[in-house]
Design a protein around this motif. Structure first.
Motif, short mmCIF file in Angstrom:
data_model
loop_
_atom_site.label_atom_id
_atom_site.label_comp_id
_atom_site.label_asym_id
_atom_site.label_seq_id
_atom_site.Cartn_x
_atom_site.Cartn_y
_atom_site.Cartn_z
N CYS A 1 0.83 -1.21 0.00
CA CYS A 1 0.00 0.00 0.00
C CYS A 1 0.86 1.26 0.00
CB CYS A 1 -0.92 0.00 1.22
SG CYS A 1 -2.24 -1.25 1.16
N ALA A 2 1.95 1.23 0.76
CA ALA A 2 2.84 2.39 0.82
C ALA A 2 3.47 2.67 -0.55
CB ALA A 2 3.93 2.16 1.86
N ARG B 1 0.81 4.16 -2.98
CA ARG B 1 0.53 5.57 -2.72
C ARG B 1 1.70 6.45 -3.18
NH1 ARG B 1 -1.60 3.37 2.35
NH2 ARG B 1 -3.89 3.41 2.22
N GLU B 2 2.91 5.97 -2.96
CA GLU B 2 4.09 6.72 -3.41
C GLU B 2 4.09 6.89 -4.92
OE1 GLU B 2 8.45 5.24 -3.60
OE2 GLU B 2 8.21 6.10 -1.59
N ARG C 1 -4.30 5.14 -6.16
CA ARG C 1 -5.26 5.06 -5.06
C ARG C 1 -5.69 3.61 -4.82
NH1 ARG C 1 -9.84 8.53 -7.46
NH2 ARG C 1 -9.11 7.31 -9.25
N SER D 1 -10.26 -2.46 0.87
CA SER D 1 -9.06 -2.38 0.03
C SER D 1 -9.22 -3.07 -1.31
CB SER D 1 -7.85 -2.97 0.77
OG SER D 1 -8.01 -4.36 0.93
#
Length: 346
Positions: A267-268, A271-272, A276, A340
């Motif tokens: 997820c990190a 997002r980076e 989304r 998610s």
């Protein structure tokens, strides 16, 4: 047959007196000689406490709990549950047992060493948690250790790992294959076709079984398998593997992670990259660790009853719950659909 001090001396090619000096630590011995003696002790499973060898059937108040990484909630939850169930009649200190948590760090050698040490201490029971290393030499050594522990009167429970035949060990195995299959089927039902997979270490049974479930679902749906990246069961692995997956296939619409901690790293990285969750890429984990419902968005995952399995392992280890038929029980996981994952936009 009981291994004697003389047997160790013969294997190490030293005198019995030298073996005694090494084991008692009361006389200086050359480092190379000491190493040779200790290696012979390990190879022969010699019980250091000499008088105890005549009482091979007797056990102590000690219960060993082997974990891969105590800092990982997966193992911490099970270890805590085992410990909650090991008290009761039979111990000398008010009916209690001494739980010793042995942190292997994923090392095959350390796993074997801890079993040897627990045998020397005449442990009442040993609970081994998590997946097994798929290496023929290690598997043979493990089977031998478990057989000798059982013969010495130690009750052995495997919690969350496959059975080891002809050892007398009781196995409470998670249905990792079935859980992996249901997770991927959920994504396929949503319409995802480009699904990347972040797998755990290649040598672990848990990794293989979860990946097989994923591949079975993809094959049955007639969908070509996308990229798979292997790595440790940690957040950094999820982050780095996701960057690699996006490099190999920028059009991925979903990622299945080896476990929930790996999913956090995924997820990190998403997002980076300006993506989304789940609008651009859906993410799924495995285990349903305590934080899974609190992340944003909450993580779709497979819930394994870690505490319940650990508690049951503890009761069986203490003889307070009947063994499962055939000394094996398969524990199913439950699909937990949360925010998610969603239908792909494209």
């Amino acid at each position: 047959m009981t291994v004697t001090l003389a047997d160790v001396a013969a294997r190490a090619q030293v005198s019995p007196a030298t073996v005694s000096r090494v084991l008692n630590g009361n006389y200086p011995v050359a480092a190379t000689t000491r190493e040779r003696v200790l290696r012979a002790v390990d190879e022969l499973d010699y019980v250091l406490n000499g008088p105890a060898s005549a009482l091979a059937a007797a056990t102590s108040d000690l219960v060993g709990i082997l974990v891969n990484d105590i800092a990982d909630p997966f193992f911490g939850i099970m270890a805590g549950a085992v410990q909650s169930e090991i008290g009761g009649p039979g111990g000398r200190a008010g009916g209690e047992r001494l739980a010793v948590v042995c942190n292997t760090g994923g090392s095959s050698e350390r796993e074997l060493t801890y079993l040897t040490l627990l045998q020397r201490q005449r442990a009442a029971a040993v609970v081994i948690t998590g997946g097994a290393v798929e290496d023929p030499e290690h598997a043979e050594a493990m089977a031998g250790k478990l057989r000798r522990l059982g013969e010495a009167g130690t009750r052995i429970v495997l919690c969350g790992r496959p059975p080891v035949e002809d050892t007398g060990a009781i196995a409470l195995a998670f249905d990792n294959r079935g859980g992996g299959r249901r997770l991927t089927e959920h994504l396929l039902d949503l319409g995802h076709r480009r699904i990347g997979y972040i797998a755990g270490p290649e040598e672990r049974t848990t990794t293989r079984h979860r990946l097989e479930g994923h591949r079975d679902a993809m094959k049955e749906a007639g969908v070509d398998e996308c990229a798979t990246v292997h790595g440790p069961y940690d957040r950094r692995s999820g982050y780095e593997a996701t960057r690699e997956l996006l490099r190999q296939d920028p059009d991925l619409t979903a990622i299945v992670a080896a476990n929930d901690t790996v999913a956090l790293g995924a997820c990190a990285a998403l997002r980076e990259a300006g993506l989304r969750i789940p609008e651009d890429v859906s993410v799924a984990g495995f285990d349903d660790l305590p934080f899974s419902v609190d992340v944003v968005p909450a993580l779709t995952t497979v819930r394994l009853p870690l505490y319940e399995a650990g508690a049951r392992a503890g009761r069986i280890a203490m003889g307070r719950e009947a063994e499962p038929p055939g000394k094996m029980s398969v524990i199913a996981g439950e699909l937990m659909v949360r925010g998610s994952t969603a239908r792909p936009r494209k």
